[in-house]
Design a protein around this motif. Sequence first.
Motif, PDB file in Angstrom:
ATOM      1  N   LYS A  71       8.206  -9.804  -9.091  1.00 32.57           N
ATOM      2  CA  LYS A  71       8.495  -8.755  -8.120  1.00 32.57           C
ATOM      3  C   LYS A  71       9.657  -9.183  -7.220  1.00 32.57           C
ATOM      4  O   LYS A  71      10.557  -8.396  -6.935  1.00 32.57           O
ATOM      5  CB  LYS A  71       7.253  -8.462  -7.276  1.00 32.57           C
ATOM      6  CG  LYS A  71       7.472  -7.316  -6.322  1.00 32.57           C
ATOM      7  CD  LYS A  71       6.211  -6.897  -5.620  1.00 32.57           C
ATOM      8  CE  LYS A  71       6.514  -5.691  -4.732  1.00 32.57           C
ATOM      9  NZ  LYS A  71       5.309  -5.260  -3.999  1.00 32.57           N
ATOM     10  N   ASN A  79       5.897  -8.908  -0.701  1.00 34.27           N
ATOM     11  CA  ASN A  79       5.662  -7.459  -0.736  1.00 34.27           C
ATOM     12  C   ASN A  79       6.483  -6.721   0.310  1.00 34.27           C
ATOM     13  O   ASN A  79       6.537  -5.501   0.307  1.00 34.27           O
ATOM     14  CB  ASN A  79       4.180  -7.157  -0.527  1.00 34.27           C
ATOM     15  CG  ASN A  79       3.360  -7.626  -1.706  1.00 34.27           C
ATOM     16  OD1 ASN A  79       3.769  -7.472  -2.858  1.00 34.27           O
ATOM     17  ND2 ASN A  79       2.221  -8.244  -1.435  1.00 34.27           N
ATOM     18  N   ASN A  80       7.042  -7.455   1.238  1.00 27.30           N
ATOM     19  CA  ASN A  80       7.816  -6.834   2.302  1.00 27.30           C
ATOM     20  C   ASN A  80       9.118  -7.600   2.498  1.00 27.30           C
ATOM     21  O   ASN A  80       9.244  -8.441   3.389  1.00 27.30           O
ATOM     22  CB  ASN A  80       6.994  -6.820   3.605  1.00 27.30           C
ATOM     23  CG  ASN A  80       7.549  -5.854   4.615  1.00 27.30           C
ATOM     24  OD1 ASN A  80       6.831  -5.011   5.155  1.00 27.30           O
ATOM     25  ND2 ASN A  80       8.848  -5.938   4.894  1.00 27.30           N
ATOM     26  N   ASP A 130       2.216  -6.359   4.452  1.00 26.32           N
ATOM     27  CA  ASP A 130       1.623  -5.556   3.382  1.00 26.32           C
ATOM     28  C   ASP A 130       0.202  -5.155   3.726  1.00 26.32           C
ATOM     29  O   ASP A 130      -0.610  -4.894   2.854  1.00 26.32           O
ATOM     30  CB  ASP A 130       1.674  -6.318   2.059  1.00 26.32           C
ATOM     31  CG  ASP A 130       1.032  -7.694   2.173  1.00 26.32           C
ATOM     32  OD1 ASP A 130       0.339  -7.947   3.190  1.00 26.32           O
ATOM     33  OD2 ASP A 130       1.210  -8.520   1.264  1.00 26.32           O
TER      34      ASP A 130
END
Lengths: 283, 743
Positions: B132, B168-169, B534
């Motif tokens: 990711k 995630n951020n 997140d």
Amino acid sequence: MKYGVIVFPGGSAAPECVAALRHLGHDAELIWHGNPAVDPDAYDCLLLPPGHSYGDYLRPGAIAKLSPIMPSVQEYAAGGGVVVGFGNGFQILLEAGLLPGAMLINRSCKYVCRLQRIAVESTKSALTCGFQAADALLLPIAHRWGNYWVDDGTLERMEHNGQIVLVYGDPEPNGSLRGIAGICNESGNVVGTMAHFHRAVFEDLGSTDGVGAFASIASWVEKVRTGRNGRSAPSGRSEGSGRSVRDGHSARGGCCSCRGCDVAESAANMIAATSVEGGNARD
Amino acid sequence: MTEWQKMGLTDEEYRMIVERLGREPNYTELGMISVMWSEHCSYKNSKAVLKTLPTRGPQVLQGPGENAGIVHIGDGIGVAFKIESHNHPSAVEPYEGAATGIGGMLRDIFTMGARPIASLNALWVGDLSSEKSRWILDGAVAGIAGYGNAVGVPTVAGCIGFHRSYENNPLVNAMCVGVIRADAIKRGVAAGVGNSVMIIGSSTGRDGIHGATFASADLTDETVESKSAMQVGDPFRESALMEACLELAERGCVVGMQDMGAAGLTCSTSEMASRAGTGIEIDVALVPMREEGMTPYEVMLSESQERMLLVPVPGREQEVEAVLAKWGLHAVRIGTVTDDGMVTVKDHGSVVACLPSALLTEAPVYRRESERPAYLDDVASFDTSIVPSPNAPEGLDAALLKVLASPNVASKRWAYEQFNTGAGVATVADPGADAAVVKVPGSRRGIALTVDCNSRFCWLDPEAGAAHAVAEAARNLACSGARPLAITNCLNFGNPYKPEVFWQFERCARGMAAACEALDTPITGGNVSLSNEDGQTPIRPTPAIGMLGVLDDVSLAVPSGFVAEGDSIILLGTTCDEIGGSEYLAVVHGIEAGRIPRIDLEAERRLIDLLVAAAGARLLRSAHDVSDGGLAVALAECCMAGAIGADLAVTGSQPMPADRMLFSESGARAVVSAKPCDVELLLQLAQDMKVPATLLGSTGGNRLRVCAAGSTDAILIDLGLQEMEQAYEGALPCAMSKWPARG
């Protein structure tokens, strides 16, 4: 020497080309792409600048080739005039059919901007006639669509004619066929390359290897003028010529009255004035 | 859930709205208020703290509160600059998120009438072992390249940091810099009752509705799901809009102008009216739309890109239309400036929303609860003296190679080769250097630019960490020969409703304020981005510092790498036993803890003054600041940048293990090189300016050889340039070549 630098929408590097040419002591002015005619006698060389004309939408150069000015660029080239394209300008020349072949996206699919080793392979063109074959140059490149391709038959003819004028050294940047970095047409007066020669003329910006290319163009034009290259000499400057693009408008420094050129012109002046060695830059 | 809760407002805030309005707002009005009262637009949770930052100075022409800050660099030349986040959009769609981040920043600059001449970016993503994170980094870099290159503004500098808290951020902060005559600055004011209000640029679609609300909430599955269509960038339109706006400014057609970014028409109408103390009345039916059947609510909240709100000089509306038409863009009169202080929205003549502009722009201000995070008890008290030093030289060689290959330290060439750094033929020093140096049009002057932050330091000690971030940025500029002038900051933090996060925010602001005071670099604006988490883990506190400096003569610029064989190498500043929080401790020993290096702002100030003075006297052949990875990495970088080896002896403030001398990240240090004949002068100058200076050795050969001072047979490091380059240059391409792993 007088250059006409054609401004396409999104062709953001036109002002910096003018700045570089003036830095070298040449006369240069911007020509808006919407002009339907270029006076062949007004310029010694037409330069199609780098940039992203029309945002590179569809394919780089695919929309710009339809600009109103392009038929007269074709005519100018057909008459033996020097037409040079850097980066996007090269892509436009390919799309317009002024040069053979096509551009694919870089093999990495990424934009690549760096100082690149490039070797002179042929001195047959207006851009390279002042160099020696195998001269090694360090030149800026900046593109995402520089992966040159052409069919086998044409490639063979081009090699035979000395139309492959520049090739990449290691590490090669984009996957071009045979490492091709620049080509010319059969008679050598139309030249396209992904190298940004104009960015390699300032002493404080990393490389001055581009200077020789503009000297080449000047000597080519001089030979033409003295009749040694088969094309009749340009008959002086355009002042007074009824067909002049410049005279068609009330020009205020730019090629015409349109603000597109005025804005680009003032940007060019700003860049020129920046030059530390400003002595050569004209106002 | 009530409608207002869905839009991110609390019950208390809704009661406040009803009370101030004297009635219940309708749906359109509620949407407008909620987006303006989001943290992203209102700074309601951060304003109280921001007020404590220094913003004034004789060099400041425009401080916070406008679209961008402007600083005077001399000769009547103003430089406009600002940094902003586009974190949440980039988490969902990295390419468009980053691209539109660049677009928004460019508009903030040319809105002021300034011509953009440079862009920078600061990125933080998760560990590259994660698919990711690779997907996000690959997309964000491509987006910055795709947009910035096409517009033709060079991307000249940036930074990339890595830590799993950003997985995630991610953080995508974009910065843009422009030049303007100091007397020609335009502001975002809707002045002149009766004047026209025009929308110019692209047409309006349904993209990005409630983007600012989205940006102000935690990044959970639900918020990602609720996000309407992403904003999509069109760099070709942007470049046309830029030329058109600069032309309007130059022609004197503009009373006031503001770009439409977050909260679109709602934000631009209310802010322009509020700044001028006026009102604005518009009819949304007149807005050029790219989709059919759009409701007033959607038109008011759309975040379609490449649009501006313009109040033209009366009587020149047709001229504005003609200029925009030439560039292929809309210019439509949609309303007028009024004297009632209201933002009135009509749809085909009937009023659909009518709100006081002050209600929209003055959200409540909160001072959130604040509490020292518990994790600090464990990590900050870690005793680094138990960390063993590797054997010399094999162990230390290996350690240096490992640190050089750590993504935080390693060359970022993989990213910056994708940026058109040379556009505009003015970039003297590009992203490989300490700071970018760009020639200023129409002047001998140059500006130096940098953006950076060590978020590990800020996590271990927010106050000192933020001060270090400011000091490091200033050192970077000074190493290039530039005098630091001012700052734009992007304050990226987690959810402010968590007391531990708010504590980090407060402490970082305190440290930053102290450093800005000490170094005389006021903050002229920027952006706050909270709720970067997140739903569980907040990101590390990341106050990105974008700093601007000036070189009175751009030919005085100093490169960061060694330039010639036989030059003398000098360390300015002192190395202390301070490996806490260092890159070395993290990558070689796997420990992210300890007390971070002491911040000595007076020493930083003296070092900066010395570097600028020495550059001005042309005593420096090269200068490079010592930060991530310590002295060993700084020396290796100087060697690699110049392709010249070095032979030297190092020492510390007191006897200490070899790894401390090599890898401590003590502040207020720089490695410089000078011609042997200039060394005496330089050392004298350092002494006069009270900066410790030590002659370490000289440049030459193709190896980096470091020994301990006083025992020249004790070799600590002995590595070939090529070996170091493999580690340093190879790390990022190698990590990213695992892409594409995602189906």
